[in-house]
Design an enzyme around this catalytic site. Sequence first.
Site, mmCIF file in Angstrom:
data_model
loop_
_atom_site.group_PDB
_atom_site.id
_atom_site.type_symbol
_atom_site.label_atom_id
_atom_site.label_comp_id
_atom_site.label_asym_id
_atom_site.label_seq_id
_atom_site.Cartn_x
_atom_site.Cartn_y
_atom_site.Cartn_z
ATOM 1 N N TRP A 93 0.682 -1.165 0.120
ATOM 2 C CA TRP A 93 0.047 -0.005 0.024
ATOM 3 C C TRP A 93 0.805 1.170 0.108
ATOM 4 C CZ3 TRP A 93 2.217 2.237 4.076
ATOM 5 C CH2 TRP A 93 2.220 1.385 5.442
ATOM 6 N N ASN A 94 2.108 1.204 0.227
ATOM 7 C CA ASN A 94 2.863 2.512 0.062
ATOM 8 C C ASN A 94 3.216 3.120 -0.958
ATOM 9 O OD1 ASN A 94 4.918 0.438 -0.352
ATOM 10 N ND2 ASN A 94 6.493 1.283 0.644
ATOM 11 N N PRO A 121 -3.011 -3.826 -2.952
ATOM 12 C CA PRO A 121 -3.487 -3.854 -1.475
ATOM 13 C C PRO A 121 -4.920 -3.289 -1.193
ATOM 14 C CG PRO A 121 -2.179 -2.061 -2.119
ATOM 15 C CD PRO A 121 -2.113 -2.992 -3.373
ATOM 16 N N GLU A 163 10.884 -8.390 -1.744
ATOM 17 C CA GLU A 163 11.533 -7.096 -1.704
ATOM 18 C C GLU A 163 10.828 -6.550 -0.192
ATOM 19 O OE1 GLU A 163 12.001 -3.734 -1.074
ATOM 20 O OE2 GLU A 163 10.524 -3.016 -2.559
ATOM 21 N N LEU A 164 11.751 -6.680 0.776
ATOM 22 C CA LEU A 164 11.221 -6.336 2.140
ATOM 23 C C LEU A 164 11.791 -5.078 2.614
ATOM 24 C CD1 LEU A 164 11.602 -10.271 3.064
ATOM 25 C CD2 LEU A 164 9.649 -9.103 1.988
ATOM 26 N N CYS A 184 10.458 1.842 2.002
ATOM 27 C CA CYS A 184 11.643 0.767 2.590
ATOM 28 C C CYS A 184 12.956 1.250 2.219
ATOM 29 C CB CYS A 184 11.382 -0.647 1.854
ATOM 30 S SG CYS A 184 11.344 -0.433 0.076
HETATM 31 P P1 NAD Z 1 1.761 -6.461 7.303
HETATM 32 O O1 NAD Z 1 3.208 -7.032 7.424
HETATM 33 O O2 NAD Z 1 0.342 -6.935 7.813
HETATM 34 O O3 NAD Z 1 1.741 -6.472 5.671
HETATM 35 C C1 NAD Z 1 2.548 -5.737 4.751
HETATM 36 C C2 NAD Z 1 1.884 -6.153 3.630
HETATM 37 O O4 NAD Z 1 1.756 -7.494 3.187
HETATM 38 C C3 NAD Z 1 0.597 -5.575 3.308
HETATM 39 O O5 NAD Z 1 0.630 -5.145 2.059
HETATM 40 C C4 NAD Z 1 -0.354 -6.778 3.365
HETATM 41 O O6 NAD Z 1 -1.449 -6.915 2.704
HETATM 42 C C5 NAD Z 1 0.592 -7.975 2.900
HETATM 43 N N1 NAD Z 1 0.171 -9.182 3.537
HETATM 44 C C6 NAD Z 1 0.012 -9.405 4.786
HETATM 45 N N2 NAD Z 1 -0.021 -10.876 5.059
HETATM 46 C C7 NAD Z 1 0.068 -11.575 4.103
HETATM 47 C C8 NAD Z 1 0.017 -12.758 3.654
HETATM 48 N N3 NAD Z 1 -0.123 -13.810 4.464
HETATM 49 N N4 NAD Z 1 -0.028 -12.933 2.338
HETATM 50 C C9 NAD Z 1 0.194 -12.044 1.510
HETATM 51 N N5 NAD Z 1 0.131 -10.858 1.568
HETATM 52 C C10 NAD Z 1 0.289 -10.364 2.724
HETATM 53 O O7 NAD Z 1 2.129 -4.793 7.838
HETATM 54 P P2 NAD Z 1 1.451 -3.630 7.442
HETATM 55 O O8 NAD Z 1 0.853 -3.062 8.794
HETATM 56 O O9 NAD Z 1 0.438 -3.660 6.462
HETATM 57 O O10 NAD Z 1 2.829 -2.887 6.982
HETATM 58 C C11 NAD Z 1 3.570 -2.369 7.900
HETATM 59 C C12 NAD Z 1 5.114 -3.159 7.517
HETATM 60 O O11 NAD Z 1 5.016 -3.568 6.234
HETATM 61 C C13 NAD Z 1 5.964 -1.951 7.865
HETATM 62 O O12 NAD Z 1 6.683 -1.963 9.099
HETATM 63 C C14 NAD Z 1 6.918 -2.373 6.489
HETATM 64 O O13 NAD Z 1 8.107 -2.893 7.223
HETATM 65 C C15 NAD Z 1 6.467 -3.339 5.587
HETATM 66 N N6 NAD Z 1 5.912 -2.737 4.276
HETATM 67 C C16 NAD Z 1 7.242 -2.726 3.528
HETATM 68 C C17 NAD Z 1 7.008 -2.265 2.250
HETATM 69 C C18 NAD Z 1 8.139 -2.213 1.298
HETATM 70 O O14 NAD Z 1 8.021 -1.546 0.435
HETATM 71 N N7 NAD Z 1 9.004 -3.283 1.577
HETATM 72 C C19 NAD Z 1 5.640 -1.757 2.011
HETATM 73 C C20 NAD Z 1 4.602 -2.014 2.758
HETATM 74 C C21 NAD Z 1 4.935 -2.473 4.051
#
Ligand code: NAD
Length: 476
Positions: free
Chosen positions: A150-151, A176, A249-250, A283
């Site tokens: 979602w970012n 997202p 890509e984490l 990220c």
């Molecule tokens: P989260 O860990 O719940 O989710 C992160 C992302 O993964 C979301 O888009 C979510 O829809 C997806 N997701 C979650 N569980 C999943 C699953 N089992 N299968 C497939 N997709 C799944 O956390 P959040 O609150 O949405 O985001 C916060 C954290 O996510 C941040 O602290 C950051 O580290 C990370 N993030 C990283 C990026 C990046 O560009 N690397 C982007 C968005 C979020």
Amino acid sequence: MYETLHHYIDGKWTKGSSGKAQDVMNPATNAILGNLPHASKADLDAALAAAQKGFNSWRKVSSMERGKIIRKAGELIRTRADAIATLLTMEQGKILAEAKMEVQGSADICDWFAEEGRRAYGRIIPARADGIRNMVIMEPVGPVAGFSPWNFPVTQAVRKIAASLAAGCSIIIKCPEETPASPIAMLKCFIDAGVPAGVINLVYGVPSEISEYLIPSPIIRKISFTGSVPVGKHLASLAGLHMKRATMELGGHAPVLVFDDANPEEVANLTTGLKFRNAGQVCISPTRFFVHEKVYDKFVAQFTANAKGLKVGDGLDPNSKMGSLANPRRVAAMESIMLDAQEKGAKVATGGKRIGNQGNFFEPTVLTDVPANANIMTQEPFGPVAIMMRFKDTDKMLEQANSLPFGLASYAFTHNGKTASKVADVLDHGMVTINHQGLALPETPFGGIKDSGYGHEGGIEGLQVYMAAKFVSHLG
Ligand code: NAD
């Protein structure tokens, strides 16, 4: 309010069959923008069948023709950029100027992969005997399951879609749920550009249900995920269990090294912009600032003044310089980080608090004197918080910069060639940029090491991860 939100399966817009749905909120106003249907297993089965059918035909389309369609999608994205960017700001919170840049940047990604698909060369290996031809042929790996965050709801989806299509793969992408309308508007550009039914399928739902259904499916041959480290590790283990190729890509926790020969004010001006872009939900956002003691005071003073001066507000307001956080989880995370850091002795140079009680606004924040045991020193903040640290000894500082399990982006500022070379060699991160922000261009590889993941998006590497090398040895 949005127009109706849909999945896109086998060339048709559909609400799916689950009967379940969720509301989508504007993070700046808390207004409900629309209702998003969730995909059922039957919908996912339909998407899988469509992706297989789409792959069977798309892989036979020449890379030249595929490139024309992808380039056309990019042109349509450019033409519709204002409308797509407005949706993006409404559902994600970033300021409109950034949303427009994101959308325009996505069109550039289409241009890159449209061209690069035509250069998916194999090679000829000299044979050991006369009459033998040893060939390596690059083939599309097969239907892809993509999970985008979602970012950057538009860019991150386009990176996966354009690269898959350029390689000759079909894709099921789960975009997202919190920001669904801008990916839908982007997808319409690919459809209107002529992508045949089944080649791109878009679904929404419960993320874990979708990934746990798609990844084990024998139809899916490649996974691409962008998101957090814990979810990435879970999906990587699922991919491993089912022997699927994966790009992960984490997260990151980027160090910024400011040496004593750098101009502290200039570097502060550049890096404030980088830090507070997308309210720090990036990220590659610079987070740990290691500043040489000779320039520390000037750097921190300028950076803090810049952060204080940033006008935070609704991304649609042209006066806003930083928008809201994307969801209430980020506000809660920022509050928890601040509480922990302050309890342990960190000093707040500016910011540190939520703004108002409507929308997810948080102050641009600068911390100094943060103790090593504060959570923010080891956990990715993914929000508008910068940590300032003074250093004297370069080797010790480099050790600290490399000490976390993350290894994504890193930044350094020095005009000393020897220092720059050393930094480039020693920094244990997937990307190093020196004296400017040179990351995340379509033509350059983007990716991490260690817990930040593996595989690349962008550059020639970003295409190769969607291809498999087939070796053919032919006598006669
Ligand atoms: P989260 O860990 O719940 O989710 C992160 C992302 O993964 C979301 O888009 C979510 O829809 C997806 N997701 C979650 N569980 C999943 C699953 N089992 N299968 C497939 N997709 C799944 O956390 P959040 O609150 O949405 O985001 C916060 C954290 O996510 C941040 O602290 C950051 O580290 C990370 N993030 C990283 C990026 C990046 O560009 N690397 C982007 C968005 C979020």
